[in-house]
Motif scaffolding. Structure first.
Motif, PDB file in Angstrom:
ATOM      1  N   THR A   1      16.152   1.187   0.907  1.00 25.88           N
ATOM      2  CA  THR A   1      16.231   2.679   1.433  1.00 25.88           C
ATOM      3  C   THR A   1      16.770   3.590   0.247  1.00 25.88           C
ATOM      4  N   GLY A   2      17.824   3.012  -0.183  1.00 24.40           N
ATOM      5  CA  GLY A   2      18.599   3.686  -1.242  1.00 24.40           C
ATOM      6  C   GLY A   2      17.554   4.144  -2.396  1.00 24.40           C
ATOM      7  N   PHE A   3      17.031   2.979  -2.921  1.00 26.04           N
ATOM      8  CA  PHE A   3      16.267   3.177  -4.074  1.00 26.04           C
ATOM      9  C   PHE A   3      15.139   4.236  -4.017  1.00 26.04           C
ATOM     10  N   VAL A   4      14.730   4.240  -2.701  1.00 30.40           N
ATOM     11  CA  VAL A   4      13.597   5.328  -2.436  1.00 30.40           C
ATOM     12  C   VAL A   4      14.004   6.609  -2.470  1.00 30.40           C
ATOM     13  N   THR A   5      15.103   6.697  -1.737  1.00 27.14           N
ATOM     14  CA  THR A   5      15.615   8.049  -1.650  1.00 27.14           C
ATOM     15  C   THR A   5      16.074   8.381  -3.119  1.00 27.14           C
TER      16      THR A   5
ATOM     17  N   THR B   1       0.982  -1.202   0.057  1.00 22.49           N
ATOM     18  CA  THR B   1       0.022   0.002   0.310  1.00 22.49           C
ATOM     19  C   THR B   1       0.928   1.339   0.087  1.00 22.49           C
ATOM     20  N   MET B   2       1.938   1.251   0.746  1.00 21.29           N
ATOM     21  CA  MET B   2       2.792   2.490   0.947  1.00 21.29           C
ATOM     22  C   MET B   2       3.493   2.647  -0.344  1.00 21.29           C
ATOM     23  N   SER B   3       3.895   1.463  -0.955  1.00 16.15           N
ATOM     24  CA  SER B   3       4.703   1.686  -2.165  1.00 16.15           C
ATOM     25  C   SER B   3       3.986   2.257  -3.207  1.00 16.15           C
ATOM     26  N   SER B   4       2.444   1.802  -3.120  1.00 14.07           N
ATOM     27  CA  SER B   4       1.751   2.142  -4.329  1.00 14.07           C
ATOM     28  C   SER B   4       1.185   3.886  -4.078  1.00 14.07           C
ATOM     29  N   HIS B   5       1.165   4.487  -3.036  1.00 14.59           N
ATOM     30  CA  HIS B   5       0.941   5.671  -2.684  1.00 14.59           C
ATOM     31  C   HIS B   5       2.365   6.587  -3.066  1.00 14.59           C
ATOM     32  N   LEU B   6       3.220   5.916  -2.591  1.00 10.74           N
ATOM     33  CA  LEU B   6       4.582   6.826  -2.938  1.00 10.74           C
ATOM     34  C   LEU B   6       4.758   6.619  -4.485  1.00 10.74           C
ATOM     35  N   GLN B   7       4.672   5.705  -5.094  1.00  5.73           N
ATOM     36  CA  GLN B   7       4.580   5.436  -6.431  1.00  5.73           C
ATOM     37  C   GLN B   7       3.722   6.516  -7.365  1.00  5.73           C
ATOM     38  N   GLN B   8       2.656   6.784  -7.033  1.00  3.03           N
ATOM     39  CA  GLN B   8       1.726   7.822  -7.523  1.00  3.03           C
ATOM     40  C   GLN B   8       2.350   9.228  -7.166  1.00  3.03           C
TER      41      GLN B   8
ATOM     42  N   CYS C   1      14.765   7.700  -5.778  1.00  5.96           N
ATOM     43  CA  CYS C   1      13.750   8.000  -6.795  1.00  5.96           C
ATOM     44  C   CYS C   1      12.957   9.658  -6.437  1.00  5.96           C
ATOM     45  N   GLN C   2      13.006   9.837  -4.826  1.00  7.52           N
ATOM     46  CA  GLN C   2      12.524  10.976  -4.546  1.00  7.52           C
ATOM     47  C   GLN C   2      13.467  12.203  -4.869  1.00  7.52           C
ATOM     48  N   ASN C   3      14.946  11.948  -4.977  1.00 15.24           N
ATOM     49  CA  ASN C   3      15.704  12.888  -5.533  1.00 15.24           C
ATOM     50  C   ASN C   3      15.559  13.190  -7.211  1.00 15.24           C
ATOM     51  N   LEU C   4      15.371  12.002  -7.778  1.00 13.08           N
ATOM     52  CA  LEU C   4      15.284  12.287  -8.947  1.00 13.08           C
ATOM     53  C   LEU C   4      13.863  13.004  -9.685  1.00 13.08           C
ATOM     54  N   THR C   5      12.950  13.131  -8.750  1.00 13.71           N
ATOM     55  CA  THR C   5      11.681  13.956  -8.796  1.00 13.71           C
ATOM     56  C   THR C   5      11.820  15.426  -8.046  1.00 13.71           C
ATOM     57  N   SER C   6      12.807  15.596  -7.345  1.00 13.09           N
ATOM     58  CA  SER C   6      12.893  16.541  -6.602  1.00 13.09           C
ATOM     59  C   SER C   6      13.283  18.057  -7.462  1.00 13.09           C
ATOM     60  N   ASP C   7      13.345  19.214  -6.877  1.00 15.55           N
ATOM     61  CA  ASP C   7      13.873  20.456  -7.518  1.00 15.55           C
ATOM     62  C   ASP C   7      15.174  20.263  -7.866  1.00 15.55           C
ATOM     63  N   LYS C   8      16.073  19.326  -7.007  1.00 13.80           N
ATOM     64  CA  LYS C   8      17.449  19.045  -7.272  1.00 13.80           C
ATOM     65  C   LYS C   8      17.804  18.729  -8.749  1.00 13.80           C
ATOM     66  N   ALA C   9      16.705  17.670  -8.943  1.00 12.51           N
ATOM     67  CA  ALA C   9      16.896  16.992 -10.334  1.00 12.51           C
ATOM     68  C   ALA C   9      16.756  17.971 -11.527  1.00 12.51           C
ATOM     69  N   LYS C  10      15.826  19.051 -11.397  1.00 16.63           N
ATOM     70  CA  LYS C  10      15.672  20.152 -12.275  1.00 16.63           C
ATOM     71  C   LYS C  10      17.113  21.135 -12.495  1.00 16.63           C
ATOM     72  N   ILE C  11      17.913  21.034 -11.491  1.00 18.88           N
ATOM     73  CA  ILE C  11      19.105  21.612 -11.912  1.00 18.88           C
ATOM     74  C   ILE C  11      20.239  20.927 -12.725  1.00 18.88           C
ATOM     75  N   ALA C  12      20.249  19.442 -12.358  1.00 19.45           N
ATOM     76  CA  ALA C  12      21.069  18.629 -13.115  1.00 19.45           C
ATOM     77  C   ALA C  12      20.894  18.722 -14.391  1.00 19.45           C
ATOM     78  N   SER C  13      19.901  18.732 -15.195  1.00 10.29           N
ATOM     79  CA  SER C  13      19.560  18.579 -16.167  1.00 10.29           C
ATOM     80  C   SER C  13      19.967  19.660 -17.267  1.00 10.29           C
ATOM     81  N   PRO C  14      19.946  21.055 -16.828  1.00 12.27           N
ATOM     82  CA  PRO C  14      20.570  22.119 -17.569  1.00 12.27           C
ATOM     83  C   PRO C  14      21.888  22.239 -17.517  1.00 12.27           C
TER      84      PRO C  14
END
Length: 163
Positions: A141-145, A51-58, A147-160
């Motif tokens: 734990t590392g995977f969840v972290t 259940t928790m992984s489903s909600h976090l995935q969404q 994934c959260q970092n891939l969709t965070s504001d920091k991820a926006k900076i990495a691309s440009p």
């Protein structure tokens, strides 16, 4: 007299064997009960993880779609992150239920897909250390972290910075 001694010894031996057998049967019953209790706890825990992984995935997919709609992530990067997040729940369940590592779970998820594990490795290698380090731990734990970092504001900076 010797016959009575032998018979007495055999009776004592029989009593000892019967008593020992009863205590072993009691231990087996206790072990079976403990096993059933642990199985129920494991099923409950697994359903909570599911259940928790489903909600976090969404939630993570919503953030990713927001990044894409605002043009803050490149299409190639979006496809890789989208694949990772599409299989987020699968990876967590594989790691939790089957004891797999994240890399093996992702490799299983890649079957029948155009992406390869090497594409994902190269993508992760380009990311900031806040994403790379947890990913390299190869744990849930590392995977969840990561994934959260891939969709965070920091991820926006990495691309440009790459362009």
């Amino acid at each position: 007299m010797v016959a009575f001694g032998v018979i007495g010894f055999l009776i004592l031996l029989l009593v000892f064997i019967v008593t020992r057998n009863q205590s072993i049967q009691q231990e087996v019953k206790q072990t079976q009960h403990a096993h059933k209790t642990l199985q129920l706890q494991n099923k409950h825990t697994l359903s909570i993880i599911n259940t928790m992984s489903s909600h976090l995935q969404q939630s993570l997919q919503t953030k990713l779609n927001s990044l894409q709609s605002h043009g803050l992530i490149k299409q190639a990067d979006f496809e890789i992150v989208h694949f990772i997040l599409e299989n987020f729940k699968y990876v967590i369940l594989q790691c939790s239920q089957d004891g797999e590592t994240v890399e093996i779970a992702i490799a299983k998820a890649l079957k029948g897909n155009d992406l390869t594990i090497e594409d994902i490795r190269q993508f992760i290698a380009k990311q900031q250390s806040e994403t790379r380090i947890p990913w390299c731990q190869n744990t849930v734990t590392g995977f969840v972290t990561a994934c959260q970092n891939l969709t965070s504001d920091k991820a926006k900076i990495a691309s440009p910075q790459e362009t």
